[in-house]
Design a protein around this motif. Structure first.
Motif, PDB file in Angstrom:
ATOM      1  N   GLU A  13       0.839  -1.195   0.000  1.00  0.00           N
ATOM      2  CA  GLU A  13       0.000   0.000   0.000  1.00  0.00           C
ATOM      3  C   GLU A  13       0.882   1.255   0.000  1.00  0.00           C
ATOM      4  O   GLU A  13       0.610   2.220  -0.712  1.00  0.00           O
ATOM      5  N   LEU A  14       1.965   1.230   0.776  1.00  0.00           N
ATOM      6  CA  LEU A  14       2.905   2.356   0.764  1.00  0.00           C
ATOM      7  C   LEU A  14       3.585   2.488  -0.605  1.00  0.00           C
ATOM      8  O   LEU A  14       3.754   3.598  -1.114  1.00  0.00           O
ATOM      9  N   ARG A  16       2.388   1.530  -3.508  1.00  0.00           N
ATOM     10  CA  ARG A  16       1.385   2.058  -4.442  1.00  0.00           C
ATOM     11  C   ARG A  16       1.215   3.563  -4.257  1.00  0.00           C
ATOM     12  O   ARG A  16       1.196   4.325  -5.218  1.00  0.00           O
ATOM     13  N   ASN A  17       1.125   3.981  -3.021  1.00  0.00           N
ATOM     14  CA  ASN A  17       0.946   5.397  -2.736  1.00  0.00           C
ATOM     15  C   ASN A  17       2.157   6.214  -3.187  1.00  0.00           C
ATOM     16  O   ASN A  17       2.009   7.278  -3.791  1.00  0.00           O
ATOM     17  N   TRP A  18       3.353   5.723  -2.928  1.00  0.00           N
ATOM     18  CA  TRP A  18       4.570   6.468  -3.272  1.00  0.00           C
ATOM     19  C   TRP A  18       4.803   6.519  -4.779  1.00  0.00           C
ATOM     20  O   TRP A  18       5.034   7.587  -5.355  1.00  0.00           O
ATOM     21  N   ASN A  53       1.613   8.323  -6.794  1.00  0.00           N
ATOM     22  CA  ASN A  53       1.076   9.618  -6.386  1.00  0.00           C
ATOM     23  C   ASN A  53       2.193  10.658  -6.309  1.00  0.00           C
ATOM     24  O   ASN A  53       2.983  10.651  -5.374  1.00  0.00           O
ATOM     25  N   ALA A 100       2.562  12.518  -2.994  1.00  0.00           N
ATOM     26  CA  ALA A 100       2.801  11.761  -1.761  1.00  0.00           C
ATOM     27  C   ALA A 100       3.790  12.508  -0.867  1.00  0.00           C
ATOM     28  O   ALA A 100       4.781  13.066  -1.335  1.00  0.00           O
ATOM     29  N   VAL A 104       5.770   9.038   3.499  1.00  0.00           N
ATOM     30  CA  VAL A 104       5.378   7.759   2.905  1.00  0.00           C
ATOM     31  C   VAL A 104       6.627   6.959   2.542  1.00  0.00           C
ATOM     32  O   VAL A 104       6.738   5.775   2.868  1.00  0.00           O
ATOM     33  N   ARG A 124       9.058   8.997  -6.708  1.00  0.00           N
ATOM     34  CA  ARG A 124       7.756   9.519  -6.256  1.00  0.00           C
ATOM     35  C   ARG A 124       6.892   9.857  -7.479  1.00  0.00           C
ATOM     36  O   ARG A 124       7.289  10.627  -8.337  1.00  0.00           O
ATOM     37  N   ASN A 149      -1.896   0.474  -9.649  1.00  0.00           N
ATOM     38  CA  ASN A 149      -2.738  -0.395  -8.829  1.00  0.00           C
ATOM     39  C   ASN A 149      -1.939  -1.672  -8.566  1.00  0.00           C
ATOM     40  O   ASN A 149      -1.339  -2.226  -9.488  1.00  0.00           O
TER      41      ASN A 149
END
Length: 131
Positions: free
Chosen positions: A13-14, A16-18, A21, A24, A28, A63, A70
């Motif tokens: 999840e981290l 994916r977020n980093w 996004n 971010a 993160v 980043r 996904n």
């Protein structure tokens, strides 16, 4: 949920977020990198062996590099478990917007810190064919 399975899910999840996004927060990346052992190693799907410094360098420069990323984790299994850690396998499917999805089979060696937290010691990824 098993603590090792939870760690796989939380770390991805981290990731994916980093990677997905561009907005971010730096935190993160730092939370992500704190999950890896100073002795960490990784065999990538391309056959490149990375150490912890190379992993840190990669993430710190990526980043938002994969907007819309996904990640789906499936088929988590414990191969072996002991007082000091575990070996876990899982499948990871990555998809970025309209680009073709990729699938990999991963084997991770986890260690436990003195405080009982789970850290990544080694990861081996192998590309798989999508059905």
């Amino acid at each position: 949920m098993n603590r090792y399975f939870k760690e796989v899910m939380d770390a991805h999840e981290l990731i994916r977020n980093w990677l997905g996004n561009s907005a971010a927060d730096d935190e993160v990346c730092e939370k992500l990198l704190a999950r890896f052992s100073p002795a960490y190693s990784m065999m990538t799907t391309g056959g490149v062996l990375l150490n912890i410094n190379q992993l840190k360098s990669f993430f710190r420069t990526q980043r938002g590099a994969r907007p819309g990323l996904n990640i789906e984790i499936t088929d988590l299994q414990i191969v072996a478990e002991s007082e000091g850690g575990a070996i876990v396998t899982y499948k990871e499917r990555q998809k970025i917007c309209e680009l073709a999805a990729t699938l990999r089979f991963s084997t991770v060696v986890f260690e436990l810190n003195q405080d009982g937290s789970v850290i990544w010691r080694h990861l081996h990824e192998t590309s798989m064919h999508l059905d």
